[in-house]
Design an enzyme around this catalytic site. Structure first.
Site, PDB file in Angstrom:
ATOM      1  N   CYS A 115     107.071 -17.090  75.016  1.00  0.00           N
ATOM      2  CA  CYS A 115     107.341 -18.689  74.961  1.00  0.00           C
ATOM      3  C   CYS A 115     108.394 -18.951  75.798  1.00  0.00           C
ATOM      4  CB  CYS A 115     107.773 -19.396  73.455  1.00  0.00           C
ATOM      5  SG  CYS A 115     106.490 -18.974  72.389  1.00  0.00           S
ATOM      6  N   HIS A 257     111.691 -25.712  74.572  1.00  0.00           N
ATOM      7  CA  HIS A 257     110.315 -25.000  74.072  1.00  0.00           C
ATOM      8  C   HIS A 257     109.918 -25.945  73.011  1.00  0.00           C
ATOM      9  CE1 HIS A 257     107.239 -22.450  72.677  1.00  0.00           C
ATOM     10  NE2 HIS A 257     107.913 -21.957  71.726  1.00  0.00           N
ATOM     11  N   ASN A 287     102.160 -25.696  69.537  1.00  0.00           N
ATOM     12  CA  ASN A 287     103.260 -24.909  70.232  1.00  0.00           C
ATOM     13  C   ASN A 287     102.051 -23.958  71.128  1.00  0.00           C
ATOM     14  OD1 ASN A 287     104.462 -22.548  70.976  1.00  0.00           O
ATOM     15  ND2 ASN A 287     105.482 -22.173  68.946  1.00  0.00           N
TER      16      ASN A 287
HETATM   17  O1  UT7 Z   1     107.361 -20.358  69.761  1.00  0.00           O
HETATM   18  C1  UT7 Z   1     108.151 -19.260  68.842  1.00  0.00           C
HETATM   19  C2  UT7 Z   1     107.109 -19.138  67.584  1.00  0.00           C
HETATM   20  N1  UT7 Z   1     107.392 -19.267  66.374  1.00  0.00           N
HETATM   21  C3  UT7 Z   1     108.306 -20.542  65.879  1.00  0.00           C
HETATM   22  O2  UT7 Z   1     108.597 -21.392  66.605  1.00  0.00           O
HETATM   23  C4  UT7 Z   1     108.554 -20.527  64.408  1.00  0.00           C
HETATM   24  C5  UT7 Z   1     109.629 -21.123  63.986  1.00  0.00           C
HETATM   25  N2  UT7 Z   1     109.659 -21.521  62.625  1.00  0.00           N
HETATM   26  C6  UT7 Z   1     109.089 -22.677  61.950  1.00  0.00           C
HETATM   27  O3  UT7 Z   1     108.573 -23.388  62.741  1.00  0.00           O
HETATM   28  C7  UT7 Z   1     109.021 -22.837  60.507  1.00  0.00           C
HETATM   29  O4  UT7 Z   1     109.785 -21.773  59.995  1.00  0.00           O
HETATM   30  C8  UT7 Z   1     107.694 -23.004  59.897  1.00  0.00           C
HETATM   31  C9  UT7 Z   1     106.960 -24.399  60.443  1.00  0.00           C
HETATM   32  C10 UT7 Z   1     106.717 -21.648  60.372  1.00  0.00           C
HETATM   33  C11 UT7 Z   1     107.862 -22.823  58.455  1.00  0.00           C
HETATM   34  O5  UT7 Z   1     108.702 -23.958  57.986  1.00  0.00           O
HETATM   35  P1  UT7 Z   1     110.015 -23.763  57.084  1.00  0.00           P
HETATM   36  O6  UT7 Z   1     110.426 -25.147  56.817  1.00  0.00           O
HETATM   37  O7  UT7 Z   1     110.738 -22.667  57.746  1.00  0.00           O
HETATM   38  O8  UT7 Z   1     109.276 -23.310  55.808  1.00  0.00           O
HETATM   39  P2  UT7 Z   1     109.365 -21.982  54.926  1.00  0.00           P
HETATM   40  O9  UT7 Z   1     109.049 -20.687  55.537  1.00  0.00           O
HETATM   41  O10 UT7 Z   1     110.857 -22.226  54.411  1.00  0.00           O
HETATM   42  O11 UT7 Z   1     108.464 -22.305  53.609  1.00  0.00           O
HETATM   43  C12 UT7 Z   1     109.097 -23.373  52.625  1.00  0.00           C
HETATM   44  C13 UT7 Z   1     107.983 -23.607  51.659  1.00  0.00           C
HETATM   45  C14 UT7 Z   1     107.298 -21.873  51.187  1.00  0.00           C
HETATM   46  O12 UT7 Z   1     106.973 -22.353  49.878  1.00  0.00           O
HETATM   47  P3  UT7 Z   1     108.185 -21.923  48.529  1.00  0.00           P
HETATM   48  O13 UT7 Z   1     108.374 -20.575  48.657  1.00  0.00           O
HETATM   49  O14 UT7 Z   1     109.214 -22.986  48.852  1.00  0.00           O
HETATM   50  O15 UT7 Z   1     107.296 -22.254  47.063  1.00  0.00           O
HETATM   51  C15 UT7 Z   1     106.190 -21.784  51.940  1.00  0.00           C
HETATM   52  O16 UT7 Z   1     105.288 -20.720  51.179  1.00  0.00           O
HETATM   53  O17 UT7 Z   1     106.548 -23.937  52.508  1.00  0.00           O
HETATM   54  C16 UT7 Z   1     105.582 -23.092  52.089  1.00  0.00           C
HETATM   55  N3  UT7 Z   1     104.676 -23.178  53.257  1.00  0.00           N
HETATM   56  C17 UT7 Z   1     103.627 -24.036  53.393  1.00  0.00           C
HETATM   57  N4  UT7 Z   1     102.992 -25.065  52.838  1.00  0.00           N
HETATM   58  C18 UT7 Z   1     102.185 -25.821  53.148  1.00  0.00           C
HETATM   59  C19 UT7 Z   1     104.395 -22.345  54.206  1.00  0.00           C
HETATM   60  N5  UT7 Z   1     103.626 -22.446  55.150  1.00  0.00           N
HETATM   61  C20 UT7 Z   1     102.889 -23.619  54.592  1.00  0.00           C
HETATM   62  C21 UT7 Z   1     101.923 -24.640  55.153  1.00  0.00           C
HETATM   63  N6  UT7 Z   1     101.561 -25.522  54.230  1.00  0.00           N
HETATM   64  N7  UT7 Z   1     101.290 -24.308  56.253  1.00  0.00           N
END
Ligand code: UT7
Length: 330
Positions: A115, A257, A287
């Site tokens: 990225c 980004h 993204n």
């Molecule tokens: O270009 C570089 C590439 N990557 C990135 O930029 C990614 C950077 N990271 C992110 O954008 C975020 O970390 C994500 C969007 C991937 C995830 O968001 P988050 O606020 O960090 O969520 P989390 O991983 O802390 O998960 C919170 C909860 C979890 O459930 P529990 O354990 O609290 O019950 C996840 O299992 O949300 C759950 N979860 C979802 N729920 C609904 C994770 N993905 C999803 C989903 N839909 N798609």
């Protein structure tokens, strides 16, 4: 030694028409529109049709950038394509694009910095133009990421989409105000395992077992990447300001980004800069990795937000973990 200044002569972008919306994803994985919007700011991602390659998206964006710049493909000294999703490992996508554009025998290579690829490519191109070694460079960020995404993995499939953006970088004429102030490129390979595409290289060649295990798809530790993204982009922007003796208030626009709206907001907060000075263009694209910054920039140029003479800060992070900033006067 004579030093020249780099000017953006023209930009362009291309987005496939096919959209994959949050409501479409609700039918594919355990997720919902509200969660995706609140956690990422994304509603739709673009998907190239079958039979369309990364070089095709790059070609469409490049044609617009060249036309806007008033420079023909034959006048290019180099083509750089920043991509994590090349047409194939060899030949590189820049060479394929060169043939599609009819750009003669200029240099052509891909930049592999995920990225951060567009910012890396801009920094590299600036060095060639600054020294006088080259005059016109086409820099493209292009991706068809949806072919490397597992649509059973809700953490990644909600994020990524396809797009291309292009900029024609040229030597500024004497008296022209445009310039690149500085570029700052970094990487931290020690934490490279936070975001990987495991198979397809020499480490894990493609096999039936690999396909059965889904190792041909991206894997990511999202929450940890989030933290690094905020820190590395903030640090890279501060480095650029310090190097040039400027403050956040001297920046008309930050173009980070476009990975996640919350990451962008955290960077703006760190800088104590209002979101009114931040270009955000991810709701209908997702993204798009190396393409995000130049797609967002071209949109903001075309709708009049970005104007000549303004100071613009580009900043990115990506797999690697690569990161960087490029500070310019447009
Ligand atoms: O270009 C570089 C590439 N990557 C990135 O930029 C990614 C950077 N990271 C992110 O954008 C975020 O970390 C994500 C969007 C991937 C995830 O968001 P988050 O606020 O960090 O969520 P989390 O991983 O802390 O998960 C919170 C909860 C979890 O459930 P529990 O354990 O609290 O019950 C996840 O299992 O949300 C759950 N979860 C979802 N729920 C609904 C994770 N993905 C999803 C989903 N839909 N798609």
């Amino acid at each position: 030694m004579t030093s020249f200044q780099t000017r953006i002569a023209g930009t362009g972008h291309f987005l496939p028409e096919r959209r994959l919306t949050n409501h479409d994803l609700e039918k594919m994985v355990d997720t919902n529109d509200q969660w995706i919007r609140e956690r990422t700011g994304i509603y739709a991602r673009r998907m190239a049709e079958d039979g369309i390659y990364t070089s095709d998206l790059a070609h469409e964006a490049a044609k617009i950038a060249l036309e806007t710049a008033g420079i023909s493909a034959r006048e290019l000294d180099m083509i750089l394509v920043a991509t994590a999703s090349p047409d194939q490992p060899m030949p590189n996508t820049a060479c394929v694009l060169q043939a599609k554009l009819g750009a003669g025998n200029c240099a052509a290579l891909d930049i592999s910095a995920a990225c951060s690829g567009f910012v890396y490519g801009f920094g590299i191109a600036d060095q060639f133009i600054r020294t006088g070694a080259m005059k016109n460079i086409l820099l493209v960020g292009a991706e068809i990421l949806h072919r490397f995404v597992n649509y059973k993995d809700r953490e990644t499939c909600i994020l990524f989409g396809d797009a291309a953006g292009a900029a024609v970088l040229t030597r500024a004429n004497p008296g022209e105000d445009s310039k690149v102030y500085s570029s700052h490129l970094h990487a931290n390979g020690e934490i490279g395992d936070l975001f990987v595409l495991p198979a397809g290289g020499t480490k894990i060649p493609i096999s039936q077992k690999v396909v059965d295990e889904g190792l041909q798809y991206v894997r990511m530790r999202g929450r940890e990447i989030f933290k690094h993204a905020v820190r590395t982009m903030s640090d890279a922007c501060q480095e650029a300001l310090d190097k040039n003796g400027m403050k956040a208030g001297d920046v008309a626009w930050i173009i980070p980004h476009q990975a996640n709206l919350r990451i962008i907001e955290a960077v703006a907060k760190h800088f104590e800069i209002s979101m009114e000075h931040v270009i955000v263009e991810l709701e209908d694209t997702g993204n798009t990795s190396a393409a995000t910054i130049i797609v967002a920039m071209d949109r903001a140029i075309r709708d009049g937000r970005i104007k000549r003479g303004q100071n613009i800060m580009l900043t990115a992070f990506g797999a690697g973990i690569t990161s960087g900033s490029l500070f310019l006067r447009y």
